[in-house]
Write a protein that holds these residues in place. Structure first.
Motif, mmCIF file in Angstrom:
data_model
loop_
_atom_site.group_PDB
_atom_site.id
_atom_site.type_symbol
_atom_site.label_atom_id
_atom_site.label_comp_id
_atom_site.label_asym_id
_atom_site.label_seq_id
_atom_site.Cartn_x
_atom_site.Cartn_y
_atom_site.Cartn_z
ATOM 1 N N VAL A 1 16.267 -1.796 9.606
ATOM 2 C CA VAL A 1 16.388 -0.229 9.400
ATOM 3 C C VAL A 1 15.802 -0.501 7.536
ATOM 4 O O VAL A 1 16.928 -0.363 6.852
ATOM 5 N N THR A 2 14.701 0.243 7.219
ATOM 6 C CA THR A 2 15.096 -0.651 5.461
ATOM 7 C C THR A 2 13.186 -0.169 5.389
ATOM 8 O O THR A 2 12.692 0.386 6.625
ATOM 9 N N GLU A 3 12.690 0.049 4.288
ATOM 10 C CA GLU A 3 11.154 0.383 4.329
ATOM 11 C C GLU A 3 10.346 -0.476 5.143
ATOM 12 O O GLU A 3 10.438 -2.236 5.178
ATOM 13 N N GLN A 4 9.433 -0.183 5.221
ATOM 14 C CA GLN A 4 8.011 -1.034 5.868
ATOM 15 C C GLN A 4 7.539 -1.147 5.411
ATOM 16 O O GLN A 4 6.597 -0.198 5.373
ATOM 17 N N PRO B 1 13.118 2.369 11.379
ATOM 18 C CA PRO B 1 13.634 1.076 12.139
ATOM 19 C C PRO B 1 12.366 0.482 12.990
ATOM 20 O O PRO B 1 11.478 0.821 13.541
ATOM 21 N N HIS B 2 12.334 -0.578 12.287
ATOM 22 C CA HIS B 2 11.016 -1.838 13.076
ATOM 23 C C HIS B 2 11.216 -3.217 12.949
ATOM 24 O O HIS B 2 12.572 -3.596 12.792
ATOM 25 N N THR B 3 10.998 -3.504 13.858
ATOM 26 C CA THR B 3 10.873 -5.429 14.154
ATOM 27 C C THR B 3 10.215 -6.157 13.265
ATOM 28 O O THR B 3 9.280 -5.441 12.803
ATOM 29 N N PRO C 1 10.412 -7.545 3.807
ATOM 30 C CA PRO C 1 11.621 -7.507 3.525
ATOM 31 C C PRO C 1 12.363 -7.938 2.417
ATOM 32 O O PRO C 1 11.889 -8.771 1.515
ATOM 33 N N GLY C 2 12.845 -6.435 1.840
ATOM 34 C CA GLY C 2 14.095 -7.334 0.414
ATOM 35 C C GLY C 2 13.839 -6.264 -0.931
ATOM 36 O O GLY C 2 14.245 -6.133 -1.415
ATOM 37 N N HIS C 3 14.220 -4.776 -0.053
ATOM 38 C CA HIS C 3 14.367 -3.376 -1.042
ATOM 39 C C HIS C 3 15.625 -3.404 -1.133
ATOM 40 O O HIS C 3 15.500 -2.815 -2.281
ATOM 41 N N SER C 4 16.669 -3.550 -0.622
ATOM 42 C CA SER C 4 18.181 -3.516 -0.676
ATOM 43 C C SER C 4 18.811 -5.067 -0.706
ATOM 44 O O SER C 4 18.713 -5.737 -0.072
ATOM 45 N N LEU C 5 20.207 -4.917 -1.741
ATOM 46 C CA LEU C 5 20.855 -5.871 -1.723
ATOM 47 C C LEU C 5 21.569 -6.598 -0.342
ATOM 48 O O LEU C 5 21.521 -7.328 0.325
ATOM 49 N N ASP C 6 21.364 -5.361 0.842
ATOM 50 C CA ASP C 6 21.881 -5.214 2.038
ATOM 51 C C ASP C 6 21.056 -5.844 3.137
ATOM 52 O O ASP C 6 21.069 -6.802 3.862
ATOM 53 N N GLY D 1 0.987 -1.193 -0.125
ATOM 54 C CA GLY D 1 -0.204 -0.110 -0.251
ATOM 55 C C GLY D 1 1.204 1.256 -0.253
ATOM 56 O O GLY D 1 0.767 1.777 -0.836
ATOM 57 N N CYS D 2 2.287 1.115 0.813
ATOM 58 C CA CYS D 2 2.917 2.259 1.228
ATOM 59 C C CYS D 2 4.153 1.609 2.112
ATOM 60 O O CYS D 2 3.920 0.835 2.789
ATOM 61 N N HIS D 3 4.773 2.913 1.560
ATOM 62 C CA HIS D 3 5.949 2.561 3.062
ATOM 63 C C HIS D 3 5.826 4.340 3.462
ATOM 64 O O HIS D 3 6.644 4.567 3.401
#
Length: 232
Positions: free
Chosen positions: A155-158, A131-133, A207-212, A111-113
């Motif tokens: 710490v990435t898109e939630q 930051p999120h769990t 989760p998985g927006h970026s390679l890290d 829906g959004c981040h």
């Protein structure tokens, strides 16, 4: 290990999710577990019913983009006949917004981040990192995809996910209510789920927006297990 299963990797769409580099992280894992891997840079292959009948697993990484109805129907039919369907982040949960039946198949849609306070943005992708769990629930504690994994922080898109009640949710995230947010209470969203569809299995990890993030030990383990679990 000799190949005894067939995996189809379909990638493309929005380049910001690095579909080539991201999928290349997991192709060696599939090959090490006995999959012959074919890579396609478009969804056209889904319309090839004869080929799809022999596919045990589809790993899709196609953010946004569009899909022709014949292609979607081919994918859905394959899943109903036993082909596994799996992916992460926008590559599976933000694909083909023009095709509502695809959203029905997957069971959850980006829906959004919600990101940082508007006064703190600097116009790059980190504006959306918070930051999120990721909280493993009771079902996740005993599921082979997430068993033995503790709650973990990112710490990435939630993703704020629009989902239905048919999913088997293994992990969630909680969208906090900050002073500047327009919603009035915390909202819990699915972060990892499975879905049985006909004779097929579907696996989604948001989760998985970026390679890290994909190389985070918890995320990587969840995806590797999820790919194997979803396979025919």
């Amino acid at each position: 290990m000799p190949a005894n299963k067939s995996a189809l990797v379909v990638r493309g769409g929005w380049a910001g999710h690095r579909p080539v580099q991201a999928t290349e992280l997991f192709i060696p894992h599939l090959r090490a577990h006995g999959f012959d891997v074919r890579v396609e840079e478009s969804t056209a292959i889904y319309a090839d019913a004869e080929f799809m009948d022999g596919v045990d697993l589809v790993l899709q990484c196609v953010t946004m983009s569009t899909i022709e109805m014949a292609e979607f129907r081919g994918l859905r039919a394959a899943v109903e006949r036993g082909t596994g369907f799996a992916g992460w982040h926008g590559g599976i949960a933000d694909s083909f917004r023009n095709t509502s039946d695809y959203l029905h198949l997957v069971g959850g849609q980006f829906g959004c981040h919600p990101g940082k306070h508007p006064y703190g943005v600097v116009d790059d992708e980190a504006d959306n990192f918070v930051p999120h769990t990721v909280t493993i629930n009771d079902a996740g504690r005993v599921h082979p995809i997430t068993e033995g994994i503790d709650d973990f922080d990112l710490v990435t898109e939630q993703y704020w996910v629009l989902a239905d009640g048919y999913n088997t949710v293994l992990a969630t995230t909680t969208q906090r209510r900050r002073d500047f947010d327009p919603w009035h209470r915390e909202v819990v969203h699915p972060a990892i789920w499975t879905r049985d569809w006909g004779r097929g299995r579907i696996f989604v990890c948001t989760p998985g927006h970026s390679l890290d993030v994909l190389q985070d030990s918890n995320v990587k383990t969840v995806i590797e297990r999820g790919l194997l679990w979803a396979s025919r």
